[in-house]
Motif scaffolding. Structure first.
Motif, PDB file in Angstrom:
ATOM      1  N   MET A   1       0.839  -1.205   0.000  1.00  0.00           N
ATOM      2  CA  MET A   1       0.000   0.000   0.000  1.00  0.00           C
ATOM      3  C   MET A   1       0.872   1.253   0.000  1.00  0.00           C
ATOM      4  O   MET A   1       1.964   1.273   0.549  1.00  0.00           O
ATOM      5  CB  MET A   1      -0.918   0.004   1.234  1.00  0.00           C
ATOM      6  N   LEU A   2       0.341   2.281  -0.619  1.00  0.00           N
ATOM      7  CA  LEU A   2       1.066   3.542  -0.680  1.00  0.00           C
ATOM      8  C   LEU A   2       0.818   4.359   0.583  1.00  0.00           C
ATOM      9  O   LEU A   2      -0.296   4.388   1.118  1.00  0.00           O
ATOM     10  CB  LEU A   2       0.609   4.360  -1.890  1.00  0.00           C
ATOM     11  N   SER A   3       1.843   5.060   1.038  1.00  0.00           N
ATOM     12  CA  SER A   3       1.655   6.017   2.119  1.00  0.00           C
ATOM     13  C   SER A   3       0.951   7.251   1.560  1.00  0.00           C
ATOM     14  O   SER A   3       0.882   7.450   0.337  1.00  0.00           O
ATOM     15  CB  SER A   3       3.011   6.407   2.712  1.00  0.00           C
ATOM     16  N   ASP A   4       0.435   8.084   2.460  1.00  0.00           N
ATOM     17  CA  ASP A   4      -0.241   9.307   2.015  1.00  0.00           C
ATOM     18  C   ASP A   4       0.699  10.193   1.214  1.00  0.00           C
ATOM     19  O   ASP A   4       0.315  10.783   0.198  1.00  0.00           O
ATOM     20  CB  ASP A   4      -0.776  10.080   3.229  1.00  0.00           C
ATOM     21  N   ILE A   5       1.951  10.282   1.682  1.00  0.00           N
ATOM     22  CA  ILE A   5       2.913  11.143   0.992  1.00  0.00           C
ATOM     23  C   ILE A   5       3.186  10.622  -0.411  1.00  0.00           C
ATOM     24  O   ILE A   5       3.227  11.396  -1.385  1.00  0.00           O
ATOM     25  CB  ILE A   5       4.226  11.229   1.805  1.00  0.00           C
ATOM     26  N   ALA A   6       3.348   9.305  -0.560  1.00  0.00           N
ATOM     27  CA  ALA A   6       3.604   8.720  -1.879  1.00  0.00           C
ATOM     28  C   ALA A   6       2.388   8.880  -2.790  1.00  0.00           C
ATOM     29  O   ALA A   6       2.526   9.181  -3.982  1.00  0.00           O
ATOM     30  CB  ALA A   6       3.978   7.244  -1.740  1.00  0.00           C
ATOM     31  N   PHE A   7       1.196   8.697  -2.218  1.00  0.00           N
ATOM     32  CA  PHE A   7      -0.028   8.800  -3.012  1.00  0.00           C
ATOM     33  C   PHE A   7      -0.221  10.222  -3.533  1.00  0.00           C
ATOM     34  O   PHE A   7      -0.417  10.433  -4.741  1.00  0.00           O
ATOM     35  CB  PHE A   7      -1.233   8.376  -2.164  1.00  0.00           C
ATOM     36  N   TYR A   8      -0.151  11.197  -2.628  1.00  0.00           N
ATOM     37  CA  TYR A   8      -0.364  12.582  -3.047  1.00  0.00           C
ATOM     38  C   TYR A   8       0.806  13.086  -3.901  1.00  0.00           C
ATOM     39  O   TYR A   8       0.623  13.954  -4.765  1.00  0.00           O
ATOM     40  CB  TYR A   8      -0.571  13.486  -1.837  1.00  0.00           C
ATOM     41  N   GLY A   9       1.998  12.540  -3.679  1.00  0.00           N
ATOM     42  CA  GLY A   9       3.132  12.882  -4.532  1.00  0.00           C
ATOM     43  C   GLY A   9       2.910  12.422  -5.964  1.00  0.00           C
ATOM     44  O   GLY A   9       3.254  13.131  -6.917  1.00  0.00           O
ATOM     45  N   ALA A  10       2.314  11.232  -6.110  1.00  0.00           N
ATOM     46  CA  ALA A  10       2.007  10.732  -7.451  1.00  0.00           C
ATOM     47  C   ALA A  10       0.934  11.591  -8.121  1.00  0.00           C
ATOM     48  O   ALA A  10       1.019  11.875  -9.321  1.00  0.00           O
ATOM     49  CB  ALA A  10       1.548   9.275  -7.369  1.00  0.00           C
ATOM     50  N   ILE A  11      -0.068  12.013  -7.354  1.00  0.00           N
ATOM     51  CA  ILE A  11      -1.108  12.895  -7.902  1.00  0.00           C
ATOM     52  C   ILE A  11      -0.502  14.223  -8.334  1.00  0.00           C
ATOM     53  O   ILE A  11      -0.792  14.748  -9.427  1.00  0.00           O
ATOM     54  CB  ILE A  11      -2.218  13.144  -6.860  1.00  0.00           C
ATOM     55  N   GLU A  12       0.356  14.778  -7.481  1.00  0.00           N
ATOM     56  CA  GLU A  12       1.011  16.058  -7.781  1.00  0.00           C
ATOM     57  C   GLU A  12       1.808  15.981  -9.078  1.00  0.00           C
ATOM     58  O   GLU A  12       1.651  16.828  -9.975  1.00  0.00           O
ATOM     59  CB  GLU A  12       1.939  16.406  -6.610  1.00  0.00           C
TER      60      GLU A  12
END
Length: 300
Positions: free
Chosen positions: A1-12
């Protein structure tokens, strides 16, 4: 699973590459002009914005200058093709190679840091949003504005003339359209969007690097083709939305692949993952159409 930072970093990052996909949509889909200039105009936008910010410019003005620099690079490619009759692919390669030296000249060194400088993101950190939500929020606004402006432009008289130029240049000329001017304008706008993406990327990452444009054309194509596989581009608006969706899906797929322990992938496998994703994006629409046709035939 992705961490919040990794997830939002990918969106960014996906939102930034959505702007690149807009540019590639203009050149590849609208004008039928294969343009590799983006590998040079992306770091060009980053270099111009970074150096102007270091010189004390307002970051939004610096970003605007990066857009203009990208447009100039695109215009050079188009003029090489239109005025000197150099094959579009070769013209874009020549400009891309030249931009490597130009970017080094602009920065004076291979990379510059922006970690302690005021960027377009700086005022947004005072709004009380979570740290990882700030770039996502700002870049989403920028992408939506760019999408709406591009959509309106494509519906205008000039936009329709540009689409006609890409669809059938001979017929467009017969209708009195200056196809050469349309090519120059379209490729310039395309690289202006890529320059904007480069400027935002540099401010988001806190640095500009002369090599940061390597592979941008592949990422943009992956976003464009992947988005079209998810959302059929039956209209211009759907095509533009597909560009953003494709870029976000691409970055999320990369993030999931690199964070999946079972796959055992590492950062050096990024190009391999990209190649696989692009292949799937190209193959899946045809596979889906075959299944749909077979289902329709069996139902009949």
């Amino acid at each position: 699973m992705l961490s919040d930072i990794a997830f939002y970093g990918a969106i960014e990052t996906g939102l930034i590459y959505g702007l690149v996909a807009f540019g590639i949509y203009l050149s590849f889909r609208v004008l039928d002009f294969p343009d590799l200039t983006v590998d040079g105009s992306f770091p060009l936008g980053a270099a111009v914005a970074a150096m102007l910010i270091l010189a004390g410019w307002n970051p939004w003005l610096a970003t605007g200058a990066a857009i203009m620099a990208g447009m100039c690079a695109g215009a050079v490619t188009a003029l090489l093709n239109v005025k000197l009759n150099i094959l579009h692919l070769l013209a874009s390669i020549l400009t891309m190679i030249a931009l490597y030296s130009i970017n080094l000249r602009i920065m004076g060194r291979p990379n510059v840091a922006l970690l302690s400088e005021t960027t377009v993101l700086t005022p947004w950190y005072d709004l009380g949003l979570a740290f990882h939500l700030v770039p996502v929020t700002l870049f989403l606004i920028v992408v939506v504005v760019a999408l709406l402006l591009l959509w309106r432009f494509m519906k205008s008289e000039v936009g329709l003339a540009m689409r006609a130029t890409g669809a059938n240049p001979r017929m467009a000329r017969a209708q009195g359209i200056h196809t050469g001017a349309m090519v120059v304008l379209g490729v310039a706008l395309s690289n202006g969007l890529v320059g904007l993406a480069g400027a935002l990327f540099a401010q988001s990452q806190g640095a500009a690097d002369v090599t940061m444009g390597v592979g941008v054309i592949v990422i943009g194509l992956a976003s464009l083709i992947g988005g079209e596989a998810v959302l059929t581009p039956s209209t211009v608006l759907r095509a533009l939305i597909a560009c953003v969706l494709g870029a976000i899906i691409y970055r999320l797929a990369i993030a999931f692949a690199l964070n999946a322990d079972a796959l055992g992938l590492q950062a050096q496998d990024l190009n391999l993952i990209t190649a696989v994703l692009v292949t799937l994006a190209i193959v899946l629409p045809g596979f889906r159409n075959n299944i749909r046709a077979r289902f329709t035939r069996d139902k009949a």
